[in-house]
Design a protein around this motif. Sequence first.
Motif, short mmCIF file in Angstrom:
data_model
loop_
_atom_site.label_atom_id
_atom_site.label_comp_id
_atom_site.label_asym_id
_atom_site.label_seq_id
_atom_site.Cartn_x
_atom_site.Cartn_y
_atom_site.Cartn_z
N TYR A 164 -12.64 -17.33 17.22
CA TYR A 164 -11.69 -17.87 16.27
C TYR A 164 -12.42 -18.64 15.17
CZ TYR A 164 -7.57 -20.31 14.57
OH TYR A 164 -6.58 -20.80 13.77
N LYS A 167 -14.10 -16.45 12.56
CA LYS A 167 -13.26 -15.56 11.78
C LYS A 167 -13.26 -16.01 10.31
CE LYS A 167 -8.85 -13.50 12.46
NZ LYS A 167 -7.54 -13.68 13.01
N ARG A 169 -11.37 -16.60 7.14
CA ARG A 169 -9.95 -16.79 6.89
C ARG A 169 -9.62 -16.69 5.40
NH1 ARG A 169 -10.09 -19.16 11.86
NH2 ARG A 169 -11.63 -20.69 11.24
N ARG A 171 -7.73 -18.44 3.54
CA ARG A 171 -7.76 -19.67 2.72
C ARG A 171 -9.18 -19.98 2.24
NH1 ARG A 171 -7.14 -23.13 7.77
NH2 ARG A 171 -9.33 -23.52 8.20
N ASP A 172 -10.19 -19.60 3.06
CA ASP A 172 -11.57 -19.81 2.63
C ASP A 172 -11.90 -18.92 1.44
OD1 ASP A 172 -11.94 -21.60 4.67
OD2 ASP A 172 -12.57 -20.05 6.08
#
Lengths: 196, 216
Positions: A164, A167, A169, A171-172
Amino acid sequence: MPVGKIRPMSILGGMFLSIFFVHEAFAHDLHLFAAVEGKNITGYTYYHGDVRVPDVEIKVYAPQEKLLGQITTDDNGEFKFALSYKCEHTVVAVSPDGHRATSVIKAEDLPDDLPAYHASTVEAYPEAKTPKANLTLSETQLKIIVDEAVAKQVRPLREQLERYENKVRLRDIVGGIGFIVGLAGVSFYFAGKRKN
Amino acid sequence: MHISEGIMTAPMLAGGAVLTAAGVAAGLRKMETARICQVAVLTAAFFVGSLIHVPIGPSSAHLMLCGLLGLILGWAAFPAILVGLFLQAVMFGYGGLMVLGVNTFNMALPAVAVFYLCRQGIKSNDAKWVFVWGFTAGAGAMFLAGILLAGSLYSAGREFKPVVELILIVHLPVMIIEGLVTGWAVVFLRKVRPEIFQIYLMFPKEKESLSCQWAK
């Protein structure tokens, strides 16, 4: 064929089709999972997308970068390192193409019956004492058994958590693009200043 | 194509940083105000392109886009790739801040090389040749980046030949895809926005009056 006759749709279609031509892993970021299991550190190395990596050099260090041992991962990318001391272990994986990953295992997570680590005793490689089979369990032995059982139960959770964390993401990505837009703004500001 | 933290030696890290700084300075100097947006958009494409892993079977692949960046940006690929790699290092731990110089140099130098080697080919009015040169730029940039990567690892004490073989074998399929995507992108851009490539275009005689905004 003149340049003007290629349709955008054919380009998009081609880009989409090209996706199916890749078979090999694009080795990008090496990840390392390591956890204590009984008196061993077990774990595995993998690339993005859970592709296991065999033949990765695994080095295990005690504090002050003292090398405790060196192993390579098997065909499934897994490794097993026998513990000799109760101290912080740093596991370092280096793949042949220059990727590196580390994982730190805290002393608290190791079984209590391992001898304490002293920088001077490393060369000796003492075998960890194994508790003798006994009909009545002492408190320490019971603790070891419970610790092992708990470690086994917690392992899948740790693996999941690790995955997790790794991962990428959305938003990044959006944040990164925002950063780039900001930089463009700064560049425009300085470009404007230069003109004045 | 990233080198991770803790593999390179200090002189190599310093060397990479100095070379990258020089490249970035050259890139910023050559970057005209009107091209800032192009640089930003391609930086974003580079940043996102290497993050989106397309799962294929049991593994995954992603684009690098160095060839495309090089063809369009030239020396400005240096700052673009620096920013992209910086963000990847800070946000996702790909590579690292210490090796940022070496990594940027390894990817940006092929981009600049492609700019000089393949740009002329895009002048062609034949889409086939434009595609071929676009493909060469995309795949070639990745090939050169692989060689530079192997060279960097060699300097860090690894044997050159097995590392080169390993890197090139692993990247071969990705190189082909990168070439195809770059080829198609270049054909498309050459058609709808030829001035994005900083080249004199040789239009057929009847179109000779068409001028190119960026032609120098």
